[in-house]
Design a protein around this motif. Structure first.
Motif, PDB file in Angstrom:
ATOM      1  N   UNK A  53      35.982  31.653  43.384  1.00  0.00           N
ATOM      2  CA  UNK A  53      36.761  32.941  43.107  1.00  0.00           C
ATOM      3  C   UNK A  53      37.769  32.331  42.203  1.00  0.00           C
ATOM      4  N   UNK A  54      38.427  32.867  41.284  1.00  0.00           N
ATOM      5  CA  UNK A  54      39.562  32.584  40.691  1.00  0.00           C
ATOM      6  C   UNK A  54      40.766  33.012  41.203  1.00  0.00           C
ATOM      7  N   UNK A  55      40.887  34.030  42.309  1.00  0.00           N
ATOM      8  CA  UNK A  55      41.929  34.601  42.747  1.00  0.00           C
ATOM      9  C   UNK A  55      41.336  35.056  44.000  1.00  0.00           C
ATOM     10  N   UNK A  56      42.201  34.789  45.103  1.00  0.00           N
ATOM     11  CA  UNK A  56      41.894  35.117  46.508  1.00  0.00           C
ATOM     12  C   UNK A  56      43.081  35.540  47.206  1.00  0.00           C
ATOM     13  N   UNK A  57      43.200  36.806  47.992  1.00  0.00           N
ATOM     14  CA  UNK A  57      44.334  37.069  48.617  1.00  0.00           C
ATOM     15  C   UNK A  57      44.535  36.362  49.825  1.00  0.00           C
ATOM     16  N   UNK A  58      43.686  35.527  50.380  1.00  0.00           N
ATOM     17  CA  UNK A  58      43.664  34.768  51.460  1.00  0.00           C
ATOM     18  C   UNK A  58      44.805  33.474  51.064  1.00  0.00           C
ATOM     19  N   UNK A  59      44.934  33.107  49.767  1.00  0.00           N
ATOM     20  CA  UNK A  59      45.598  32.014  49.416  1.00  0.00           C
ATOM     21  C   UNK A  59      46.677  32.216  48.413  1.00  0.00           C
TER      22      UNK A  59
ATOM     23  N   UNK B  92      36.419  41.592  51.542  1.00  0.00           N
ATOM     24  CA  UNK B  92      35.803  41.317  52.406  1.00  0.00           C
ATOM     25  C   UNK B  92      36.415  41.010  53.613  1.00  0.00           C
ATOM     26  N   UNK B  93      35.626  40.860  54.869  1.00  0.00           N
ATOM     27  CA  UNK B  93      36.392  40.900  56.187  1.00  0.00           C
ATOM     28  C   UNK B  93      35.832  39.422  56.618  1.00  0.00           C
ATOM     29  N   UNK B  94      36.881  38.631  56.928  1.00  0.00           N
ATOM     30  CA  UNK B  94      36.632  37.233  57.455  1.00  0.00           C
ATOM     31  C   UNK B  94      35.672  37.316  58.657  1.00  0.00           C
ATOM     32  N   UNK B  95      34.514  36.421  58.361  1.00  0.00           N
ATOM     33  CA  UNK B  95      33.679  36.304  59.701  1.00  0.00           C
ATOM     34  C   UNK B  95      34.016  35.216  60.492  1.00  0.00           C
TER      35      UNK B  95
ATOM     36  N   UNK C  67      42.724  40.142  58.679  1.00  0.00           N
ATOM     37  CA  UNK C  67      41.121  39.562  58.548  1.00  0.00           C
ATOM     38  C   UNK C  67      40.599  39.962  57.298  1.00  0.00           C
ATOM     39  N   UNK C  68      41.117  40.985  56.558  1.00  0.00           N
ATOM     40  CA  UNK C  68      40.560  41.694  55.392  1.00  0.00           C
ATOM     41  C   UNK C  68      41.203  40.964  54.149  1.00  0.00           C
ATOM     42  N   UNK C  69      40.295  40.452  53.280  1.00  0.00           N
ATOM     43  CA  UNK C  69      40.746  39.802  51.898  1.00  0.00           C
ATOM     44  C   UNK C  69      39.939  40.390  50.832  1.00  0.00           C
ATOM     45  N   UNK C  70      40.377  39.957  49.390  1.00  0.00           N
ATOM     46  CA  UNK C  70      39.952  40.362  48.360  1.00  0.00           C
ATOM     47  C   UNK C  70      39.766  38.881  47.637  1.00  0.00           C
ATOM     48  N   UNK C  71      38.574  38.731  47.153  1.00  0.00           N
ATOM     49  CA  UNK C  71      38.113  37.701  46.164  1.00  0.00           C
ATOM     50  C   UNK C  71      37.893  38.275  44.856  1.00  0.00           C
ATOM     51  N   UNK C  72      38.210  37.674  43.787  1.00  0.00           N
ATOM     52  CA  UNK C  72      37.871  38.181  42.301  1.00  0.00           C
ATOM     53  C   UNK C  72      37.308  36.879  41.456  1.00  0.00           C
ATOM     54  N   UNK C  73      35.985  37.219  40.986  1.00  0.00           N
ATOM     55  CA  UNK C  73      35.328  36.212  40.446  1.00  0.00           C
ATOM     56  C   UNK C  73      35.075  36.710  38.849  1.00  0.00           C
ATOM     57  N   UNK C  74      35.229  35.586  38.126  1.00  0.00           N
ATOM     58  CA  UNK C  74      34.721  35.928  36.781  1.00  0.00           C
ATOM     59  C   UNK C  74      33.240  35.614  36.505  1.00  0.00           C
ATOM     60  N   UNK C  75      32.306  36.590  36.172  1.00  0.00           N
ATOM     61  CA  UNK C  75      31.113  36.498  36.093  1.00  0.00           C
ATOM     62  C   UNK C  75      30.676  35.882  34.888  1.00  0.00           C
ATOM     63  N   UNK C  76      31.459  35.749  33.963  1.00  0.00           N
ATOM     64  CA  UNK C  76      31.200  34.928  32.630  1.00  0.00           C
ATOM     65  C   UNK C  76      31.070  33.390  32.934  1.00  0.00           C
ATOM     66  N   UNK C  77      31.689  33.053  34.107  1.00  0.00           N
ATOM     67  CA  UNK C  77      31.573  31.483  34.567  1.00  0.00           C
ATOM     68  C   UNK C  77      30.363  31.346  35.400  1.00  0.00           C
ATOM     69  N   UNK C  78      29.618  30.205  35.567  1.00  0.00           N
ATOM     70  CA  UNK C  78      28.618  29.976  36.135  1.00  0.00           C
ATOM     71  C   UNK C  78      28.934  29.535  37.496  1.00  0.00           C
ATOM     72  N   UNK C  79      30.023  29.225  38.073  1.00  0.00           N
ATOM     73  CA  UNK C  79      30.394  28.744  39.341  1.00  0.00           C
ATOM     74  C   UNK C  79      30.536  30.050  40.395  1.00  0.00           C
TER      75      UNK C  79
END
Length: 167
Positions: A90-96, A116-119, A75-87
């Motif tokens: 996440x451009x990468x997520x270990x769940x998918x 994060x831990x999936x709620x 149930x634990x995952x990692x999401x990676x966001x690009x802070x220069x983008x306005x959205x």
């Protein structure tokens, strides 16, 4: 008065790019700013709702980096966001996307790494341990090629043989 308003508006507009780069944190999250490592960096942590660490990692165009996320919890995952983008996506997520990101940065930017831990998952406890590895790769090495083909899906009908096509 107009001069004061113009100065105030100019200050607000000049500060907008700085706000776009600042990560949006959830309540209780703590921001830890990382520097791009020269050698492999290992971070051990605990995902805990309301008391987690979020990391920012500056990357430069052309840097080849491999980021791995391991945990014993399903149930634990990692999401990676690009802070220069306005959205907020996440451009990468270990769940998918699997547990390893191996890529070359296309532009100078800052990534936010959020374990994060999936709620929404049925679970026991409030968190899980994880290990995050950030490995700079040698310049000039290419990341593994992504599979461009569609995965083979089982078919209800067997493939046609050469003899069947002639009839």
């Amino acid at each position: 008065m107009r001069k004061l308003l113009a100065t105030g508006a100019l200050m607000v507009l000049s500060a907008l790019p700085a706000f776009a780069q600042a990560p949006q944190l959830d309540p209780g999250e703590k921001l830890e700013k990382l520097q791009f490592p020269a050698v492999t960096m290992q971070i051990k942590g605990w995902t805990k709702f309301g008391n987690s660490h979020v990391f920012t990692l500056p990357v430069k165009a052309g840097q080849h980096v491999k980021i791995s996320f391991t945990t014993r919890s399903q149930f634990a995952f990692l999401a990676i966001f690009d802070l220069s983008k306005g959205d907020d996506e996440a451009f990468f997520g270990t769940d998918e996307d699997g547990s390893v990101l191996d890529t070359i940065a296309k532009e100078d930017t800052t990534w936010m790494l959020r374990p994060y831990y999936s709620k929404v998952s049925p679970r026991r406890g409030l968190g899980a341990p994880y290990t995050l590895m950030i490995e700079p790769q040698a310049p000039g090495t290419a990341p593994p090629a992504a599979k461009s083909e569609e995965p083979q899906r089982p078919s209800l009908f067997p493939p046609k043989s050469g003899a069947d096509e002639e009839e």
